[in-house]
Design a protein around this motif. Sequence first.
Motif: not given
Length: 270
Positions: A157-161
């Motif tokens: 995943f590139i998302e961080r939250d």
Amino acid sequence: NKKNKNDTFTFLTMGMFNVTYNEPVLLKPVNHKNERKAMLDNLIDNNIPNIYVSDKGFQDNRLFKTVSDNNDYFICRLRDNSLIINKDIIEGEYNVNTNIPNTRVVNYKMNNNDYFIITNIPSSVYSYTDIKNIYHKRWIVEEYFKYIKAAMKMNNFIERDWNSIKTSIYCNLIISKLVYFIKNIFSKKIKNKNQTINKVALTKDIYKKFLIRFIFNSKFSERFLIKFFKVSINIIVTHLDISNPRKGMFPYTKWYIKGYGKKYILEEND
């Protein structure tokens, strides 16, 4: 997935796949890594009996009891060291005394592997052969997870939250359901059992053409849809009888594809 520069976190993605209708029904992130707890929390409540088919990791009497109390059924492969396995029975079935009604173990050999399958489905409902066939439909679930990791990059995943990750997973579930819906419709036109619709190519076109049009509120004309299906529906040859070993990319990690690692994912067509 990074929380910040000095910390990381991992989570479990809980998935369920309906092998009767050949479509995903659940893809949900949970902030722990207990598979059995995740399954207990996501049992489906409807007016018809469900059959939950699972592998060794889901062998748990509490889970089985909950499924049974919900008037549902379970089919689960037993761990090799399970105390209820009777290795004197090479191929056959036998009843097991538990606090769950109609519990029995189905034992058979396939590809030089011994299978011990526990179920609470009465033999009057599904026979010895039926249980074998239903259990091996579980492989469709593994193929689905291979597909979403290859086509949707869900292994990185590139998302961080947390909320962004959940949003990404839910969006991917919607897209994958759309892909399987289209695939099921057009698969009816395929007569050769060794052919199938290329899901990866179809998924890429849905992202590039379908979603862009939807986001910008463009109309889906009949002409556009005919052209889209003509270009995006590709029939490829499958190899149903080939069996590959289960291998992960790194030592001591759970295998996650049917094949030979990252190179296989990137070059695989379906």
